[in-house]
Every structure is written in structure tokens, then in C-alpha cells.
Design a protein around this motif. Sequence first.
Motif, short mmCIF file in Angstrom:
data_model
loop_
_atom_site.label_atom_id
_atom_site.label_comp_id
_atom_site.label_asym_id
_atom_site.label_seq_id
_atom_site.Cartn_x
_atom_site.Cartn_y
_atom_site.Cartn_z
N ALA A 244 0.83 -1.38 -0.16
CA ALA A 244 -0.19 -0.15 -0.34
C ALA A 244 1.12 1.41 0.65
N SER A 245 -0.12 2.53 -0.76
CA SER A 245 0.20 3.75 -0.29
C SER A 245 -0.23 4.74 0.30
N ASP A 246 0.12 6.12 0.75
CA ASP A 246 -0.56 6.76 0.43
C ASP A 246 -0.35 8.05 0.84
N VAL A 247 -0.81 9.07 0.72
CA VAL A 247 -0.06 10.50 0.87
C VAL A 247 0.51 10.59 1.97
N PHE A 248 -0.30 10.27 2.93
CA PHE A 248 -0.29 10.34 4.45
C PHE A 248 0.03 9.15 4.86
N PRO A 249 1.61 8.57 5.12
CA PRO A 249 2.43 7.79 5.55
C PRO A 249 1.52 7.19 6.70
N GLU A 250 0.99 8.40 7.98
CA GLU A 250 -0.15 8.21 9.17
C GLU A 250 -0.83 6.58 9.29
N SER A 251 -1.63 7.21 7.53
CA SER A 251 -2.68 6.65 7.97
C SER A 251 -2.90 5.14 7.87
N CYS A 252 -0.98 4.80 7.10
CA CYS A 252 -0.89 3.50 6.73
C CYS A 252 -0.22 2.46 7.71
N LYS A 253 -0.18 3.30 8.98
CA LYS A 253 0.18 2.09 10.54
C LYS A 253 -0.38 1.47 10.68
N GLU A 254 -1.07 1.18 10.95
CA GLU A 254 -2.77 0.28 11.31
C GLU A 254 -2.42 -1.09 10.33
N LEU A 255 -2.31 -0.47 9.03
CA LEU A 255 -1.93 -1.94 7.88
C LEU A 255 -0.44 -2.09 8.05
N ARG A 256 0.50 -1.82 8.05
CA ARG A 256 1.31 -1.30 8.53
C ARG A 256 2.36 -2.97 9.66
N ALA B 30 1.18 -5.32 5.83
CA ALA B 30 0.89 -5.26 5.02
C ALA B 30 2.55 -4.65 4.50
N GLN B 31 3.30 -4.29 3.75
CA GLN B 31 3.71 -3.38 3.05
C GLN B 31 3.76 -1.93 2.66
N ILE B 32 4.08 -0.74 3.20
CA ILE B 32 3.89 -0.26 3.02
C ILE B 32 4.80 0.50 2.08
N LEU B 33 4.67 1.61 0.70
CA LEU B 33 5.27 2.13 0.02
C LEU B 33 5.48 3.99 -0.10
N ASP B 34 6.65 4.41 -1.12
CA ASP B 34 6.16 5.45 -1.27
C ASP B 34 5.29 6.15 -2.04
N SER B 35 5.12 6.36 -3.32
CA SER B 35 4.33 6.19 -4.54
C SER B 35 3.78 5.80 -4.61
N PRO B 36 1.93 5.85 -5.73
CA PRO B 36 2.63 5.07 -7.02
C PRO B 36 2.49 3.82 -7.48
N ASP C 47 5.76 3.24 -6.97
CA ASP C 47 6.66 2.03 -6.54
C ASP C 47 5.45 1.12 -5.98
N VAL C 48 4.08 1.23 -5.80
CA VAL C 48 3.44 -0.01 -5.89
C VAL C 48 2.56 -0.50 -7.56
N ALA C 49 3.32 0.04 -8.35
CA ALA C 49 2.88 -0.37 -9.72
C ALA C 49 3.97 -1.33 -9.78
N ASP C 50 5.17 -0.62 -9.46
CA ASP C 50 6.34 -1.76 -9.80
C ASP C 50 6.22 -3.16 -9.37
N LYS C 51 5.51 -3.10 -8.01
CA LYS C 51 5.57 -4.63 -7.55
C LYS C 51 3.85 -5.09 -8.04
N ALA C 52 3.33 -4.42 -8.13
CA ALA C 52 1.85 -5.24 -8.16
C ALA C 52 1.08 -5.51 -9.11
N ASP C 53 0.02 -6.14 -9.38
CA ASP C 53 -0.33 -5.97 -10.84
C ASP C 53 -1.65 -6.22 -11.22
N ARG C 54 -2.20 -5.84 -9.56
CA ARG C 54 -3.94 -5.28 -9.29
C ARG C 54 -3.78 -4.68 -8.24
N ILE C 55 -4.57 -3.06 -8.71
CA ILE C 55 -4.61 -1.85 -8.03
C ILE C 55 -5.10 -1.88 -7.90
#
Lengths: 278, 278, 278, 278
Positions: free
Chosen positions: B9-21, B25-31, B33-41
Motif C-alpha cells: 500500500a501507499s498513501d500521501v499521509f503515511p501515518e494512515s498506513c500505520k495500522e496496516l503495516r 502490509a508492505q507500505i511504499l512511498d508512491s503509487p 512504487d506500488v505499480a512496480d510490485k503489484a499487478d492488481r491495484i
Amino acid sequence: MKHGYPVIASDVFPESCKELRELGAQILDSPADVADKADRIVTMLPSSPNVIDVYTGPNGILKRVKKGSLLIDSSTIDPAVSKEMAVAAEKRGAVFMDAPVSGGVGAATSGKLTFMVGGPEEEFNAAKELLSCMGANVVYCGQVGTGQAAKICNNMLLAIGMIGTAETMNLGIRLGLDPKLLAKILNMSSGRCWSSDTYNPVPGVMEGVPSANNYQGGFGTTLMAKDLGLAQNTATNTKTPVPLGSLAHQIYRMMCARGYASKDFSSVFQFLREEEGQ
Amino acid sequence: MKHGYPVIASDVFPESCKELRELGAQILDSPADVADKADRIVTMLPSSPNVIDVYTGPNGILKRVKKGSLLIDSSTIDPAVSKEMAVAAEKRGAVFMDAPVSGGVGAATSGKLTFMVGGPEEEFNAAKELLSCMGANVVYCGQVGTGQAAKICNNMLLAIGMIGTAETMNLGIRLGLDPKLLAKILNMSSGRCWSSDTYNPVPGVMEGVPSANNYQGGFGTTLMAKDLGLAQNTATNTKTPVPLGSLAHQIYRMMCARGYASKDFSSVFQFLREEEGQ
Amino acid sequence: MKHGYPVIASDVFPESCKELRELGAQILDSPADVADKADRIVTMLPSSPNVIDVYTGPNGILKRVKKGSLLIDSSTIDPAVSKEMAVAAEKRGAVFMDAPVSGGVGAATSGKLTFMVGGPEEEFNAAKELLSCMGANVVYCGQVGTGQAAKICNNMLLAIGMIGTAETMNLGIRLGLDPKLLAKILNMSSGRCWSSDTYNPVPGVMEGVPSANNYQGGFGTTLMAKDLGLAQNTATNTKTPVPLGSLAHQIYRMMCARGYASKDFSSVFQFLREEEGQ
Amino acid sequence: MKHGYPVIASDVFPESCKELRELGAQILDSPADVADKADRIVTMLPSSPNVIDVYTGPNGILKRVKKGSLLIDSSTIDPAVSKEMAVAAEKRGAVFMDAPVSGGVGAATSGKLTFMVGGPEEEFNAAKELLSCMGANVVYCGQVGTGQAAKICNNMLLAIGMIGTAETMNLGIRLGLDPKLLAKILNMSSGRCWSSDTYNPVPGVMEGVPSANNYQGGFGTTLMAKDLGLAQNTATNTKTPVPLGSLAHQIYRMMCARGYASKDFSSVFQFLREEEGQ
């Protein structure tokens, strides 16, 4: 009559009683004549002035009403008039209740009407016994006038839901949605309402509704405009803001002026849908 | 994750990903970056400019999307933007579908959301497999953009039904009806709608809805005003008359200006009900 | 009195006649007492029930009216009530005319009111002689009730123009226009109306109007809502579509419910202008 | 040309330039060709996409514009598009100003149009020199886009005033008032507006206006609906409540759907006035 009651009737147009007479009812000349013979009377009339005339006019029910009679008015009129009739009946020792009805011609024939009843609670059971012969639901609403209030409220919300459904279906179709699919989605979501799931205004979406029959039958636009006028009057008198109810009233009034007076009120879909240049 | 999928996952407000992490979950810096690793978004964003940025911006998904990826956008935005994103994705060899969602925070937590999906029909099953993890209903609506169309249509009718219910309940109360009784009558009659039978806006009529909790939680007035703005834009662009939808938009806009922005949209009852001099 | 007429007056609140008494008027206990002494009577009352009471009540004018008296009612009420009063007066040998007035407190003090008069044309000159003492314009409108009709029509269009001006000025300001410049442009173009060029609702655009004085004074929102209610009732009764008039009524009704009841009706600008979050 | 300027013109429909050519103008194939020869260019186009194409398209003005050219667009479009064009022109070293126009065909022929101009203040005099050849009034409104804003605001208020006048005249007539007399009363009172005193929509009240000529000529309903759509879009984007403007838009949209598209916009009187059963 199907429930074994003898029926005594009167109508300002005697020919409309012909079928009833052939079924065995006794037809009399005036409301006063009926009041002379019956002590449980049900009236249903088009508008407030008719009700005032049939109850308090020179040949009206109250001229010859028997003490203790139960008078039930199933017209849809201004609740203030219902209250006036109740006061006038009480002076003659009779009880007046308002009991407007919802459901169309089909519901009337099959005895599935809903009656909304206002008046003294201790008389409700007597009223319900009679009205149950004609309606599947008989609901006690409170003091006299509240039957009208409930009916007017229901029809105002019905009009809003119908116009809203027509607008929404039209917009969805223009945006590329299949009408049946859109109706299905609305009906499983928060847009669901009686006009979307039971009486859909778009031809082809449902069977057995006026939209499937060129908007013939059903509940006429003129009648809806009349009920919305009652809602508007009561809202103005009680200083209640009803912005959508008020606009719905205006839309049905415009439809009456544009040739839709006798079509079912779901024809608002047709009124709104035509494209420029067609 | 409950269904066994790894989540990146990725979010412009990284703190909102805290619970998910913390849940793994793996949290990345930008959309990108996610597209680089996942093929269903799956994306879900507040408005059209955010969607444009997240897909086509300098760190956007399309910068590094893999050929054959399935991109599902669950934002509620203008259908025209969904179509633009689909064209841009296609140029990169990916498939874009719009899949806006209805149902509130409660439905999201319990996996009972409804997804309305637009895009190539042959990709729908793949989308449905993913979305079914989050929603009880996943409905195919047609070509790209029709998911948005269905969502916008539903919410326009919802707003009309809600304001109509609020006006009607308010009028009935002023006319002497008990609110619970009036709701019951409407719900067995043709005035019935989701706002009257599932989400009644009058405090005391139902439990577990925002009106029982001072209009906290639920679906905020600002969000409803935004969706009605989208409906208005699509109606204007397609030259579709939406008189009640348009007035509903204006009423929610006025409410935002009068301090109701963050209350649930059923607070329109409160907005309309106060009496003069209070 | 400034024009040399002796004045005999009565008011349900006697203290309101104190200043008049000190100026030399004779103050009596009831309308009937006045009718006993004067044969030209002008009434001005807040609403239809008051008019009915002052004319036909137990201490009303018609109890002791002299044959041939001229009765002029300057209240703003339902034209149907004016007609009823005219019929009742005629039975007592008197003439009733409706003559509602426009213009505010300033116009009243300086004798610059406009009277719109309905009633028998042959009595108009007599009415005009009296009313000219108070108003700069006295206009004959037709049979009894048409004075009310003209007043109601004017105020409905006034309300529409005022809300329209408030919306337009607000939109223009948000689009970057200077309010004074926008008013100037509208006033030299087809958007011009009395509310834009004489009574602009935006603070800072004009001097000497309520918007320059925190919406104090002028014509109160409650009074406008009342007049729009009369317009709505006459429109409903005559089956006339008035979509903007109807929505204007609803907006002033909402304003009354939101704390604007006693502010000048141009405060609709303030009602609409606040931004979200403020 | 009457003012001594040489004219170089282009139109997507070359035949529409025939008359101009016969008068001595030079007609070229594309906007780019014109930009190659002229450094002061005036454009007038039906809608935003046309403006974008004529300025930034493959044969557009900006392809061959000379540095320092003054580009004046008199189309009525979204102010946001005007701003985009100004940015694009600036990149090419040219100045773009928006200068929409009000007044109809008559005003155009007699050089009495009003231009509302937005753009850099230091360029206004140059623009005014040109536009004064065509218009009696050339008004500076502020930064680029404010010309559009002023035009849109004026036309929104115009539409509100026109529908309001139509409703009011119709109601007054139904209440027994003579239409000419009612217009006279409104025009000396606070109901006065351009639509009541200069362009009255009721046949027989004024001469030389579309209502005197079966609503031929004038400003078409379709064009008004388009301008109201622009007003609605800018209001939605700026979160500005415009309840009457929004309803006016919907009414003109409904009229387009009911056969009034090509009639003058004052035909709303005809749209509203018909009685039931006619």
C-alpha cells in the motif's frame, strides 16, 4: 355487501349507482335520506367543498343524522375541514372520523386499500370493523384530522420519490446505463423507494404498472397535483419548510398545463425525458 | 489480508498506513512504487484531481505499471475522468475499471460494501474476485464510467429521498402525528424509501442510525454535496433536466454554509425543523 | 391630521395610540365605536383573521357601520377574504375597498407610500382623496381583491429578484468580481432589477439601505415569508404554476427557521454567502 | 470596416463570410492564417471546445501568432477556459482577453452591444478601441475570466427575473388583473426589473419585443439554457449556493425538451400559462 352488510347509498350522479343497485343496494336521493336510515355512514368525495356540502348542506347528512351515528369520511381533504366537520357532528350527537385511503383502483377492487384513520380512539374499533371490509390495512393515526395528515404526508413523499426516480433513471440512461440494470442497482442500494421498486416510471422496466401501458390508469397527475396543493397549504399554515414538496407540486402543476393531466403521475418520466430537437 | 492476499500500500499521509503495516502490509512511498510490485491495484481517492495525479502524475501508477495489470478505482468521481484514465491505462497496456462503492464505515468494516463496476466485461470476474473480499455486492454496470454513473444516480436519488423524508416527517409532526407512527405508515405505503425505513432522520424513530446519535458518523453533508455536484455536472453536460436533484444539491450546499458540513446528511431534518423564534 | 382631517382611532393595544392622542386624535375602545362616529374608515392589520374580527367580530365595524360609509382596508391579506368583507359590508349598506400598501417605514413617515386599490370604480376618487394624504401613488387596480392581487404579485417578484440578486452577487464575488463593479454592470444590463439598483443586498455597495446597516430596519423576513405564503395560496387555488415564487417562499421560510426572522429580507445574501468551514 | 479598419476573417463555414468578402474583407482558410497576417484578433464562438480548438488546435491562432498580438475572445464560455487560453497565449508572447458581449442581433447591427472585458488592465485601452467600433459600452471587469464571470452573472439574474416576471404576470392575470396595468404597477414598485419594464413576456403588454411577435427572434431558450449551465458549473466549482439560478436552469432545460428550444427565452410565459384541459 360481500361481507353481508346491507348497503344504502346515494350519489349526486345517480347513474353511478346503477351497478350497485343491481347488486341489491338501496339507492336514495340525498345524503340526508341516507342519514335517516343508516347509523354508520362512509363518504368519499373529491374535495373540501363537496365534503362541507354533503355534511352541512341543506340536504346534508347532519340535517337528519341519528344520535350516536358513526360518520367516516374517506375523502382526501384539508385536515382543518375534517376538524370542522367533527365539531359540527359532535353538536348533533354523532361522531365524525377522517379515514382517507391509499392504493389505486386495483387495490379497491381486491379490498387491499390502506385506510388512515383520525378521530376518538374509543371509536376506532367500530370504524375498523367497517373499513376492514374494503382495506387490508386500517391504521389509527390519532385525533381527528391526523388521517388526512398521514395521507397528505405519504403522497407528498410519494411525489418526491417518483419525480426523483424519473430524473435519476433518465440521467442514468443518458450516461449509458441499461434501465433495468439501473433499477436493480437502486433497489439494492440506498436509492431504493416505492417508485423505483414497485411502480417504476420507465417503460420496459416492470410489467403491470402504468409505465408499461402508456401511463394509462393508475393515479392521475391532476389528483397528485391536488394532494400536493393540500400539502402545500398545510405546510404554509404551519410555517413548515417543504422545499422539495413544493417544487414537486409545481412540477405536477406544470405537467397539468402541458397535457399530462389525465395520465398516471409516473408520466413525469416522459415529461422530463425528451431530448432537444425531438 | 483476511482473505490471504499479501497487501502492498501507499498513501500521501503515511501515518494512515500505520495500522496496516502492523497487520503485515508492505507500505511504499508512491503509487509508482506500488505499480512496480503489484499487478492488481485498487485506488480510492477524494476527488477527480487526486485520481488524475495518482494515475498520471510524476509518481503515478502509469509511470511504472506492468503490462496486463488490472487497475480498479473505487473513488467517486466524474465518469468522464474515469474514461480518460481508461484511455491512458490502455496506452500502457493496462486495464482500468471504475468501481465506486456505497455503504458507510460500518459496511466497510464488516465487508458489506456494494461495488458498482464499469469496464471491459471480460475483466469483470477478475475485478469481482478482489472486490468480493471487501463488499457483499459487486455489480457489473457496463463500459468504463458506468460504475460512476450508477453511484452518482443512486446518491442523487438518495439525497432526494432523504430531504423528502425530512420534510415529510417534519410536516407530519407539526400536523399532530407521532413520528414513529408516521414512519410506520409511510413504510407500509407508497411513501416508503430507504431514508424512511432504514435510515430515518428523525431522532427517536430508529436506533443505530446517525439521527439517534446527534447526526455523528454516517455520510457527511459535505460528501453528499460533492456527489450532488458530480450529478449536476453530468446532468448539465448531457442536457438532462434534474429539478429535484438540482434543488437537493443547493440545499446540501446551503447546509454546508450553515454549519452542517461535518454532520451526517440526515441532519437535513434538523436544518429544516426549527421553528421561528427559537 | 396634517391635511386637516379630524382623526378618530382605535387599536387593540391602546398604548400604541398614545402619541396620536397627544397630537389631538380621539381614541375609542373598539372598531364598532369608531364606526359609530366616522363614515370613512381605514384599517391596517397583520393578517386575515384580524381583518375578519375587526370587521365582522362582536365589536367589529359592521356592527354599527353607517349606511354609505367607505371602508378601506390597507392590510395585506388573501384576496378571497377581501371579497368576503366586501359582501358583508354591502349587506350593511357600506362600501369596502382593499388598498394594501407598499413602501417601508421611511415611506410611511414621509407620505410616499404606494396604495393599490380594489373596489367599485365609482368610489375610487373618494378613496384616493383620503389615501393621497398618506401615499404618493394611489393606483386603481380593478374590482375588490385586485389591490391585494397586485400587492401579492409585486412582492412575489420582489422576493424572486432579491434572492436572485443575492445569489448572483455572491457568485460574482467568488469568481473574482468587485461587488460595486458587478452591481454597476448588472444595472446597465438586462440583469437590472430593483433589488440590484435600489436596495442592493451586499454590504458596501450602496448607502442608506439595510445591507449597509447589518440588515436592521427595512422589510422583515417574516413579513416577506407571510406575503409569499399568500402568493402560494392564491397560486394553488388558481392552479397557477409559480416555481420560482414557490422556492422563494421556501427559502424565506428556511431563513425564519435559521434565525433571520427579524432581519431585513435582503439578508438572504448573508444567509447564502458563508463559506464552508467558517 | 465602417470605422476604417481593414478586416481579415476566417470561419469554419466559409459561406458565412460571403457578405463580408463582398464588402471588401479578406477571407482566409484558418485561424492560423489570420494570425499570420493580423496582430489584433477578435474571436466569437459557440462553446468552450470551439475556443480551445481555434486557439490551440492544429490550425489554431497560437500556431502562428505574432509576439505582442492582442487576442480578444468574445465567446461566452467557462471562465476557467479563458484563463487557460490566457496562459497558452502568454507562452507565445501574446495577450489574451475575454470580452463576452450582451445585447441581441439588433444591438449588434446598430453597434450598441455591451462588452465585458477581463485581462491585463494595461491592455484594456487597446481592446476598448477595437470593441468600441461594435459596442456602445465596453466595461473593464478585472483579471482574465472576469468578463465571462460578469456575463454569466448577468444572464443568470436575467433568467431568474424573466421566469419570475412570467410567473407573476400569469398569477396576476388569473387573479383578475389587467396585464398592462399589472406591468405598470410592478414597474413603479419594487417588483420592477428589466424583464418587466423592457422585455415584458406577456403578449400585448409591449411592442417591439419577442412576446409581440410570437416569441420569434430575440435570445433563444437553448442559448439561455447553455449560459445557465455555465453559471451552474461555476457555482458548483466554487461551492456557491444558487437555488433560484439552479431552478431557472432546470426550467429552461425542461422547456428545451418540450419544444421551446428555438423560441425567445421570454416564451417561459407561454410555457407556464396554459390551463388544464386546454
